[in-house]
Design a protein around this motif. Structure first.
Motif, PDB file in Angstrom:
ATOM      1  N   VAL A   1       2.672  -2.285 -92.050  1.00 52.26           N
ATOM      2  CA  VAL A   1       1.573  -1.494 -91.513  1.00 52.26           C
ATOM      3  C   VAL A   1       0.335  -1.708 -92.362  1.00 52.26           C
ATOM      4  O   VAL A   1       0.417  -2.104 -93.526  1.00 52.26           O
ATOM      5  N   ASP A   2      -0.789  -1.419 -91.787  1.00 49.94           N
ATOM      6  CA  ASP A   2      -2.060  -1.494 -92.494  1.00 49.94           C
ATOM      7  C   ASP A   2      -2.083  -0.443 -93.599  1.00 49.94           C
ATOM      8  O   ASP A   2      -1.598   0.680 -93.408  1.00 49.94           O
TER       9      ASP A   2
ATOM     10  N   MET B   1       0.881   3.526 -85.097  1.00 47.27           N
ATOM     11  CA  MET B   1      -0.387   3.681 -85.815  1.00 47.27           C
ATOM     12  C   MET B   1      -0.949   2.334 -86.262  1.00 47.27           C
ATOM     13  O   MET B   1      -2.112   2.243 -86.625  1.00 47.27           O
ATOM     14  N   SER B   2      -0.117   1.327 -86.249  1.00 45.28           N
ATOM     15  CA  SER B   2      -0.533   0.001 -86.705  1.00 45.28           C
ATOM     16  C   SER B   2       0.138  -1.050 -85.818  1.00 45.28           C
ATOM     17  O   SER B   2       1.007  -1.797 -86.265  1.00 45.28           O
TER      18      SER B   2
ATOM     19  N   CYS C   1       3.378  11.086 -85.930  1.00 46.25           N
ATOM     20  CA  CYS C   1       2.951   9.751 -85.488  1.00 46.25           C
ATOM     21  C   CYS C   1       3.830   8.690 -86.139  1.00 46.25           C
ATOM     22  O   CYS C   1       4.002   8.676 -87.352  1.00 46.25           O
TER      23      CYS C   1
ATOM     24  N   ASP D   1      -4.520   1.299 -94.681  1.00 44.47           N
ATOM     25  CA  ASP D   1      -5.288   2.478 -94.267  1.00 44.47           C
ATOM     26  C   ASP D   1      -4.418   3.451 -93.482  1.00 44.47           C
ATOM     27  O   ASP D   1      -4.571   4.668 -93.580  1.00 44.47           O
ATOM     28  N   VAL D   2      -3.499   2.921 -92.700  1.00 43.93           N
ATOM     29  CA  VAL D   2      -2.599   3.760 -91.912  1.00 43.93           C
ATOM     30  C   VAL D   2      -1.711   4.594 -92.833  1.00 43.93           C
ATOM     31  O   VAL D   2      -1.516   5.786 -92.615  1.00 43.93           O
TER      32      VAL D   2
ATOM     33  N   TYR E   1       4.693   5.096 -87.563  1.00 45.92           N
ATOM     34  CA  TYR E   1       3.924   4.013 -88.196  1.00 45.92           C
ATOM     35  C   TYR E   1       3.716   2.832 -87.248  1.00 45.92           C
ATOM     36  O   TYR E   1       2.663   2.224 -87.225  1.00 45.92           O
TER      37      TYR E   1
ATOM     38  N   ARG F   1      -1.947   8.598 -92.726  1.00 45.06           N
ATOM     39  CA  ARG F   1      -0.743   9.322 -92.288  1.00 45.06           C
ATOM     40  C   ARG F   1      -0.225  10.259 -93.369  1.00 45.06           C
ATOM     41  O   ARG F   1       0.123  11.411 -93.092  1.00 45.06           O
TER      42      ARG F   1
END
Length: 85
Positions: free
Chosen positions: A6-7, A27-28, A22, A9-10, A24, A14
């Motif tokens: 995942v990024d 979210m990415s 949410c 920033d995510v 992961y 989170r």
């Protein structure tokens, strides 16, 4: 457990905002690591699949959230190469 990419920033958003509802993966949905643009140019990754992944992720996050913040790639040149800038 399963290892997912995942990024960064995510992860920050989170964890900081306690968005445990949410996933992961949603979210990415599109990660662009080294070599991704070559795979796109070579046809191993398609525009249609990227868009489908983004739309699925958006629907899943928006169904369980009041607000959705959508971020692009870290560099506009990369997003332009894969047609999702």
């Amino acid at each position: 457990g399963e290892t997912i990419r995942v990024d960064t920033d995510v992860v920050l958003v989170r964890e900081h905002f306690k968005l445990d509802h949410c996933d992961y993966n949603y979210m990415s949905p599109v990660i662009i690591p080294r070599g991704y643009t070559k795979k796109f140019i070579d046809g191993e990754v398609t525009y249609e699949q990227q868009i489908a992944d983004i739309e699925t992720a958006f629907r899943n996050v928006s169904d369980t959230s009041d607000v959705v913040v959508a971020e692009g790639t870290g560099h506009c040149g990369v997003g332009r190469i894969v047609n999702v800038n």
